[in-house]
Design a protein around this motif. Structure first.
Motif, PDB file in Angstrom:
ATOM      1  N   ARG A  36     -30.379 -10.635  22.544  1.00  0.00           N
ATOM      2  CA  ARG A  36     -30.174  -9.449  23.372  1.00  0.00           C
ATOM      3  C   ARG A  36     -28.963  -9.541  24.292  1.00  0.00           C
ATOM      4  N   TRP A  37     -28.448 -10.756  24.533  1.00  0.00           N
ATOM      5  CA  TRP A  37     -27.328 -10.875  25.467  1.00  0.00           C
ATOM      6  C   TRP A  37     -26.052 -10.295  24.845  1.00  0.00           C
ATOM      7  N   ASP A  38     -25.271  -9.591  25.672  1.00  0.00           N
ATOM      8  CA  ASP A  38     -24.044  -8.917  25.212  1.00  0.00           C
ATOM      9  C   ASP A  38     -24.300  -8.072  23.966  1.00  0.00           C
ATOM     10  N   ASN A  39     -25.447  -7.429  23.937  1.00  0.00           N
ATOM     11  CA  ASN A  39     -25.848  -6.656  22.759  1.00  0.00           C
ATOM     12  C   ASN A  39     -26.585  -5.399  23.231  1.00  0.00           C
ATOM     13  N   PRO A  40     -25.888  -4.547  24.024  1.00  0.00           N
ATOM     14  CA  PRO A  40     -26.574  -3.439  24.699  1.00  0.00           C
ATOM     15  C   PRO A  40     -27.210  -2.418  23.769  1.00  0.00           C
ATOM     16  N   GLU A  41     -26.645  -2.204  22.585  1.00  0.00           N
ATOM     17  CA  GLU A  41     -27.191  -1.215  21.664  1.00  0.00           C
ATOM     18  C   GLU A  41     -28.106  -1.836  20.617  1.00  0.00           C
ATOM     19  N   GLY A  42     -28.246  -3.178  20.635  1.00  0.00           N
ATOM     20  CA  GLY A  42     -29.129  -3.853  19.688  1.00  0.00           C
ATOM     21  C   GLY A  42     -28.673  -3.766  18.248  1.00  0.00           C
ATOM     22  N   GLN A  43     -27.343  -3.701  18.058  1.00  0.00           N
ATOM     23  CA  GLN A  43     -26.819  -3.586  16.685  1.00  0.00           C
ATOM     24  C   GLN A  43     -25.640  -4.531  16.446  1.00  0.00           C
ATOM     25  N   ARG A  44     -25.470  -5.504  17.321  1.00  0.00           N
ATOM     26  CA  ARG A  44     -24.285  -6.348  17.234  1.00  0.00           C
ATOM     27  C   ARG A  44     -24.279  -7.233  15.993  1.00  0.00           C
ATOM     28  N   TYR A  45     -25.453  -7.731  15.580  1.00  0.00           N
ATOM     29  CA  TYR A  45     -25.504  -8.763  14.547  1.00  0.00           C
ATOM     30  C   TYR A  45     -26.140  -8.281  13.248  1.00  0.00           C
ATOM     31  N   GLY A  46     -25.740  -8.924  12.183  1.00  0.00           N
ATOM     32  CA  GLY A  46     -26.386  -8.786  10.892  1.00  0.00           C
ATOM     33  C   GLY A  46     -26.468 -10.159  10.253  1.00  0.00           C
ATOM     34  N   LEU A  47     -27.271 -10.276   9.227  1.00  0.00           N
ATOM     35  CA  LEU A  47     -27.394 -11.553   8.518  1.00  0.00           C
ATOM     36  C   LEU A  47     -27.051 -11.377   7.052  1.00  0.00           C
ATOM     37  N   ALA A  48     -26.289 -12.301   6.523  1.00  0.00           N
ATOM     38  CA  ALA A  48     -26.089 -12.412   5.081  1.00  0.00           C
ATOM     39  C   ALA A  48     -26.927 -13.591   4.601  1.00  0.00           C
ATOM     40  N   LEU A  49     -27.632 -13.402   3.497  1.00  0.00           N
ATOM     41  CA  LEU A  49     -28.525 -14.427   2.969  1.00  0.00           C
ATOM     42  C   LEU A  49     -28.081 -14.838   1.573  1.00  0.00           C
ATOM     43  N   ASP A  50     -28.081 -16.141   1.341  1.00  0.00           N
ATOM     44  CA  ASP A  50     -27.739 -16.680   0.024  1.00  0.00           C
ATOM     45  C   ASP A  50     -28.839 -17.611  -0.448  1.00  0.00           C
ATOM     46  N   ILE A  51     -29.255 -17.422  -1.689  1.00  0.00           N
ATOM     47  CA  ILE A  51     -30.231 -18.312  -2.306  1.00  0.00           C
ATOM     48  C   ILE A  51     -29.485 -19.529  -2.837  1.00  0.00           C
ATOM     49  N   ILE A  52     -29.883 -20.699  -2.366  1.00  0.00           N
ATOM     50  CA  ILE A  52     -29.248 -21.951  -2.776  1.00  0.00           C
ATOM     51  C   ILE A  52     -30.130 -22.618  -3.818  1.00  0.00           C
ATOM     52  N   SER A  53     -29.630 -22.721  -5.032  1.00  0.00           N
ATOM     53  CA  SER A  53     -30.355 -23.365  -6.124  1.00  0.00           C
ATOM     54  C   SER A  53     -29.742 -24.728  -6.398  1.00  0.00           C
ATOM     55  N   VAL A  54     -30.583 -25.740  -6.426  1.00  0.00           N
ATOM     56  CA  VAL A  54     -30.126 -27.119  -6.609  1.00  0.00           C
ATOM     57  C   VAL A  54     -30.622 -27.629  -7.949  1.00  0.00           C
ATOM     58  N   GLU A  55     -29.685 -27.946  -8.832  1.00  0.00           N
ATOM     59  CA  GLU A  55     -30.034 -28.541 -10.117  1.00  0.00           C
ATOM     60  C   GLU A  55     -29.825 -30.043 -10.037  1.00  0.00           C
ATOM     61  N   MET A  56     -30.683 -30.778 -10.719  1.00  0.00           N
ATOM     62  CA  MET A  56     -30.667 -32.230 -10.638  1.00  0.00           C
ATOM     63  C   MET A  56     -30.593 -32.817 -12.043  1.00  0.00           C
ATOM     64  N   ALA A  57     -29.730 -33.795 -12.220  1.00  0.00           N
ATOM     65  CA  ALA A  57     -29.630 -34.516 -13.485  1.00  0.00           C
ATOM     66  C   ALA A  57     -29.807 -35.999 -13.206  1.00  0.00           C
ATOM     67  N   ILE A  58     -30.621 -36.649 -14.004  1.00  0.00           N
ATOM     68  CA  ILE A  58     -30.764 -38.098 -13.887  1.00  0.00           C
ATOM     69  C   ILE A  58     -29.463 -38.742 -14.337  1.00  0.00           C
ATOM     70  N   ALA A  59     -29.025 -39.749 -13.603  1.00  0.00           N
ATOM     71  CA  ALA A  59     -27.751 -40.402 -13.888  1.00  0.00           C
ATOM     72  C   ALA A  59     -27.663 -40.793 -15.362  1.00  0.00           C
ATOM     73  N   GLY A  60     -26.544 -40.427 -15.980  1.00  0.00           N
ATOM     74  CA  GLY A  60     -26.332 -40.748 -17.378  1.00  0.00           C
ATOM     75  C   GLY A  60     -26.827 -39.691 -18.337  1.00  0.00           C
ATOM     76  N   SER A  61     -27.536 -38.655 -17.824  1.00  0.00           N
ATOM     77  CA  SER A  61     -28.061 -37.599 -18.683  1.00  0.00           C
ATOM     78  C   SER A  61     -27.185 -36.361 -18.562  1.00  0.00           C
ATOM     79  N   ASP A  62     -27.084 -35.608 -19.652  1.00  0.00           N
ATOM     80  CA  ASP A  62     -26.313 -34.376 -19.618  1.00  0.00           C
ATOM     81  C   ASP A  62     -27.205 -33.155 -19.451  1.00  0.00           C
ATOM     82  N   LYS A  63     -28.502 -33.394 -19.221  1.00  0.00           N
ATOM     83  CA  LYS A  63     -29.446 -32.301 -19.029  1.00  0.00           C
ATOM     84  C   LYS A  63     -29.850 -32.223 -17.560  1.00  0.00           C
ATOM     85  N   SER A  64     -29.892 -31.005 -17.021  1.00  0.00           N
ATOM     86  CA  SER A  64     -30.263 -30.821 -15.622  1.00  0.00           C
ATOM     87  C   SER A  64     -31.617 -30.117 -15.537  1.00  0.00           C
ATOM     88  N   PHE A  65     -32.232 -30.263 -14.369  1.00  0.00           N
ATOM     89  CA  PHE A  65     -33.539 -29.660 -14.106  1.00  0.00           C
ATOM     90  C   PHE A  65     -33.451 -28.891 -12.795  1.00  0.00           C
TER      91      PHE A  65
END
Length: 325
Positions: free
Chosen positions: A59-88
């Motif tokens: 609320r500080w320095d935000n008299p009209e209550g519209q100062r901020y917005g949020l951008a959201l990103d889905i972070i997907s993490v794929e994992m491969a066992i060392a030496g393998s070419d297949k990920s999970f």
């Protein structure tokens, strides 16, 4: 331990045009919102609720209550066992970015927030029921959560994590119906009043294997406490705006997922026992299918068992034992 697995980080914007990517973990709660006849209305409403809640808390320095917005990103993490070419597909998180409309700046928020994992689905929806089948009482395997915890810690300690994120993750979950929470005298200017649980839970112990601690806070204007899982010092490692980005995002999702608790018509009392059976709440009108989520968790747990746990069991057992805390 970071050299046993190779991690690849991918990002997908979560907005009103969001469509779950092929291979995404469909029990992820935001994926649930993005399907069906009302998918775009669901997404638009959820994003608007998030922005409104952010401005309500900043609320500080935000008299009209519209100062901020949020951008959201889905972070997907794929994992491969060392030496393998297949990920999970190992982990999915949510990253927030704060949009300051007054200055035009984009500020880093927090990574973590929502948390989902195929291996966690396997542990809770496949391994745990199999372990307790035919038993008189409920019990947990001695090594329950160890593999999952080591994978998560290996990712956070990896070069892949360091190259994408500047701070360690904070994960925000709902409170448990099985515990009683008591209001304490501790109060934070952003997180709100702290609550203390009467006992530890299986979820707390499971996330403890991931190296995470938990504290419960009810922000100003909230109806119930939220569970914050974190490394380090939650109250001092993050800026007020960073904390608000997590609160506004995850409280909104919980209002949709568990309106009986987080969209109740009265706020939690000093001694509070959450319940999904109480009827004094308001409907957000955002469609969310809890039954589908439960069914998909079982299906995706089986997928993890068949395509990751079983084929690599010997190696994973050795790795987990070698890196046990």
């Amino acid at each position: 331990m970071t050299h046993d697995f190779a991690f690849t980080v991918k990002s997908l914007r979560f907005d009103e045009t969001y469509t779950p990517a092929p291979g995404t973990r469909l029990t992820t709660n935001f994926a649930n919102l993005a399907r069906g006849e009302f998918r775009q209305e669901n997404l638009r409403a959820a994003l608007s609720m998030i922005d409104q809640r952010f401005n309500d808390l900043a609320r500080w320095d935000n008299p009209e209550g519209q100062r901020y917005g949020l951008a959201l990103d889905i972070i997907s993490v794929e994992m491969a066992i060392a030496g393998s070419d297949k990920s999970f597909p190992a982990i999915e998180l949510l990253q927030t970015t704060i949009l300051d409309h007054a200055t035009g700046r984009r500020l880093d928020g927090i990574v973590g927030n929502n948390f989902s994992s195929y291996v966690r689905d396997y542990d809770f929806s496949v391994l745990l029921p199999e372990h307790n089948r035919g038993r008189d009482g409920f019990s947990v395997p001695d090594d329950f959560g160890m593999l999952h915890g080591r994978i998560f810690q290996a990712f956070v300690a990896s070069e892949s994590y360091a190259s994408h994120f500047t701070k360690r993750p904070v994960i925000c979950l709902s409170v448990s119906e099985n515990k009683i929470y008591t209001r304490t005298i501790n109060q934070h200017p952003v997180l709100g009043v702290e609550y203390a649980p009467n006992e530890t839970s299986l979820t707390e112990r499971y996330f403890g294997k991931m190296g995470l601690r938990v504290r419960y806070f009810m922000p100003h204007g909230a109806k119930a406490p939220l569970a914050f899982y974190f490394f380090g010092d939650l109250l001092n490692d993050y800026t007020p705006l960073e904390l608000i980005s997590t609160i506004s995002t995850m409280e909104t999702f919980q209002r949709i997922y568990r309106p009986e608790i987080y969209n109740a018509n009265s706020a939690a009392a000093a001694r509070y026992k959450p319940s999904l059976k109480q009827s004094d709440f308001s409907n957000t009108r955002v469609v969310y299918d809890r039954e589908e989520r439960t069914r998909l968790a079982i299906e995706q747990g089986k997928f993890a068992g068949e395509h990751f746990i079983a084929p690599h069991k010997s190696l994973l057992d050795q790795w987990t034992t070698r890196h046990a805390a």
